[in-house]
Design an enzyme around this catalytic site. Structure first.
Site, mmCIF file in Angstrom:
data_model
loop_
_atom_site.group_PDB
_atom_site.id
_atom_site.type_symbol
_atom_site.label_atom_id
_atom_site.label_comp_id
_atom_site.label_asym_id
_atom_site.label_seq_id
_atom_site.Cartn_x
_atom_site.Cartn_y
_atom_site.Cartn_z
ATOM 1 N N SER A 1 5.154 84.163 -68.591
ATOM 2 C CA SER A 1 6.049 83.556 -67.609
ATOM 3 C C SER A 1 7.313 82.973 -68.231
ATOM 4 O O SER A 1 8.207 83.713 -68.603
ATOM 5 C CB SER A 1 5.290 82.535 -66.758
ATOM 6 O OG SER A 1 4.742 81.505 -67.518
ATOM 7 N N LYS B 1 4.013 88.466 -66.685
ATOM 8 C CA LYS B 1 3.977 87.664 -65.455
ATOM 9 C C LYS B 1 5.411 87.411 -64.997
ATOM 10 O O LYS B 1 6.155 86.678 -65.631
ATOM 11 C CB LYS B 1 3.263 86.329 -65.682
ATOM 12 C CG LYS B 1 3.221 85.445 -64.434
ATOM 13 C CD LYS B 1 2.520 84.125 -64.719
ATOM 14 C CE LYS B 1 2.386 83.282 -63.463
ATOM 15 N NZ LYS B 1 3.686 82.809 -62.953
ATOM 16 N N GLN C 1 6.186 80.632 -58.803
ATOM 17 C CA GLN C 1 5.412 79.830 -57.860
ATOM 18 C C GLN C 1 6.148 78.538 -57.501
ATOM 19 O O GLN C 1 6.908 78.006 -58.297
ATOM 20 C CB GLN C 1 4.036 79.471 -58.438
ATOM 21 C CG GLN C 1 3.026 80.604 -58.430
ATOM 22 C CD GLN C 1 3.339 81.643 -59.472
ATOM 23 O OE1 GLN C 1 3.584 81.336 -60.635
ATOM 24 N NE2 GLN C 1 3.374 82.897 -59.057
#
Length: 528
Positions: free
Chosen positions: A302, A327, A331
């Protein structure tokens, strides 16, 4: 190497746990969402509410409908993507604290040794350090609450040691070295949780910074470390993102801004309404021209990938290591009003060249989180030509180099796992908690022998003869772990010496010892 049947599932569980943590709790904006309507309107919402009312009022047995709601929310989110997750009220405090960068407590590293709370080391400058606690001390009582001779779980221990900032705690301590028991008053205070593990000079002109996650304080820690390394003469920099599962996207952006020139694109995000937000570098960077290397591996995820992608696509530095996690979903944390929250995927992020590096989750969560095993079995962790890239997802860097989307950042310089295929467990165990506990127990018997030694003196003491090597092998066997350590004797001794140095001295000599024989560092130095 021989691994007994007990250890095989332990290794797999460790890998799965890493994947779950990466997938569930990382790569989200620092700010929380405002008020948003989370449930759909109309008949579906009414149907769920009616069902819960029926169960509450009519079901034959008493049922905790709160737990049913939790399960329902979890099941709904599981249908979306692997990274949209529900965080219960009980989990929220721990999740928030892990990313905050500090906590309020007494500031000690400890573990339950035999039947008592043993201090591995007070955090330098923390409340316990100021109060005079030392490595090896046993904490017998917290106020009047007995801590020894009981099977206490971590939650209970933490609840007794943590508290409000400025609150007092009376500890009853046994100091083994002096064979005496005494009481000491500790004032709880804010204790930092480091996200920059080390900042050292590898060579007179090469600095090194290790980042373990992107938390609230990461950029400040990084900037401070970078300023100091520049003062120490660093004109080249190695940023180690290995095993960094991510965190706050903004912190990765701030760090990227230190390296990129004004106006260069760092990252862009796109939501379901096709709104695209782009973030560019500013003119404030303090390391825009020096040579730059980023180290990544299969657990770099991420926010780590945002940073690596920005550096690679802008041709600013060299990415060294193995393909990253993959990733590319963003979110946002949304409170549900009862102390719980959902962390919902609200956008995809794209690197400057336009590539999404989110790998497919079409085959379900189990296959998604077992990707490490798939890479291991395919040989990708040992050979660059085993990395599968999609020819249909080719993109170009600023200087026209080809890069690929669809599943992680592929490094510019590939470095395989250390050792032969099957030897990777040695490095895993040497960096695990069991090594730390072994060293503590050795120091508990020989603390005076190590007192006053320099890092070089510690390394010499461990390297001379096989005393500690054999003791460690016996310790592993005692704990049900069977390895053929003999072929890896020098590596094992190096890690043991480094952990001795960390517990006796500080983190700095630990990294200085380990990095001397690190394959990725060697790859960087060979490029110089």
């Amino acid at each position: 190497m021989k691994i007994n049947k007990i250890y095989i599932p332990l290794l797999l569980a460790t890998v799965l746990a890493i994947g779950m943590l990466l997938g569930s709790f990382l790569n989200f904006p620092a700010q929380q969402a405002g008020k948003m309507g989370m449930a759909s309107t109309g008949s579906h919402k009414n149907k769920l509410n009616k069902l819960l009312d029926f169960i509450d009022n009519e079901y034959v047995d008493k049922v905790n409908t709160d737990s049913i709601v939790d399960l329902t929310v979890t099941n709904i989110l599981e249908k979306l993507d692997p990274h949209s997750v529900y965080i219960s009220k009980d989990e929220m405090a721990g999740v928030a604290q892990s990313m905050k960068g500090d906590f309020v407590g007494i500031g000690v590293n400890f573990y339950m040794y035999k039947d008592s709370v043993a201090v591995i080391k007070p955090i330098p400058g923390g409340p316990s350090d100021k109060a005079g606690l030392k490595a090896g001390d046993r904490i017998l009582y917290a106020n009047n609450f007995k801590l020894y001779g009981r099977k206490l779980n971590n939650d209970t221990l933490f609840s007794k040691l943590k508290g409000e900032e400025g609150s007092k705690l009376t500890l009853t301590v046994f100091r083994k070295s002096d064979k005496k028991q005494f009481k000491v008053n500790v004032t709880r205070d804010v204790v930092p949780i480091k996200s920059v593990d080390a900042a050292i000079m590898l060579r007179p002109s090469i600095g090194y910074i290790k980042i373990n996650r992107f938390a609230e304080t990461t950029y400040d820690e990084f900037h401070k470390a970078l300023v100091q390394l520049k003062k120490d003469g660093a004109t080249s920099l190695v940023v180690d993102l290995r095993d960094n599962g991510g965190g706050y996207l903004e912190k990765a952006v701030e760090i990227a801004d230190e390296f990129l020139k004004d106006g260069q694109l760092i990252v862009k995000t796109k939501n379901k309404k096709n709104r695209v937000d782009e973030t560019d570098a500013t003119s404030k960077g303090i390391f825009e021209t020096g040579q730059l290397y980023l180290l990544i591996n299969e657990n770099s995820a991420s926010a780590s990938e945002i940073l690596a992608g920005a550096i690679q696509d802008n041709d600013r530095g060299i990415i060294v290591g193995r393909r990253s996690y993959g990733k590319g979903l963003v979110q946002r944390e949304m409170p549900l009003g009862d102390g719980s929250a959902v962390r919902l995927t609200v956008a995809r992020y794209y690197t400057p060249s336009g590539r999404s590096i989110q790998r497919s989750y079409a085959n379900g969560d189990e296959a998604y989180f077992n990707d490490f095993q798939k890479r291991y079995e395919s040989g990708e962790l040992y050979a660059a030509d085993s990395i599968k890239v999609a020819d249909t997802l080719k993109f170009k860097t600023v200087k026209g180099r080809t890069v690929y989307g669809g599943g992680g950042i592929v490094p510019d310089v590939f470095v395989p796992l250390e050792g032969k295929h099957g030897d990777e467990a040695i490095a895993m165990v040497m960096q695990s908690g069991i090594t730390s506990y072994f060293i503590f127990e050795q120091l508990d018997k020989e603390r005076k022998e190590f007192s006053g030694l320099s890092a070089e003196g510690i390394a010499k003491q461990v390297a001379t003869g096989d005393t500690y090597f054999k003791a460690f092998n016996a310790y592993l066997l005692k704990n049900g772990l069977v390895f053929k350590l003999e072929p890896h004797k020098e590596k094992v001794k190096r890690y043991l010496a480094a952990e001795f140095a960390r517990q006796v001295l500080s983190d700095k000599p630990y990294y200085e010892m380990i990095l001397k024989e690190d394959n990725m560092i060697r790859a960087v130095l060979e490029k110089k």
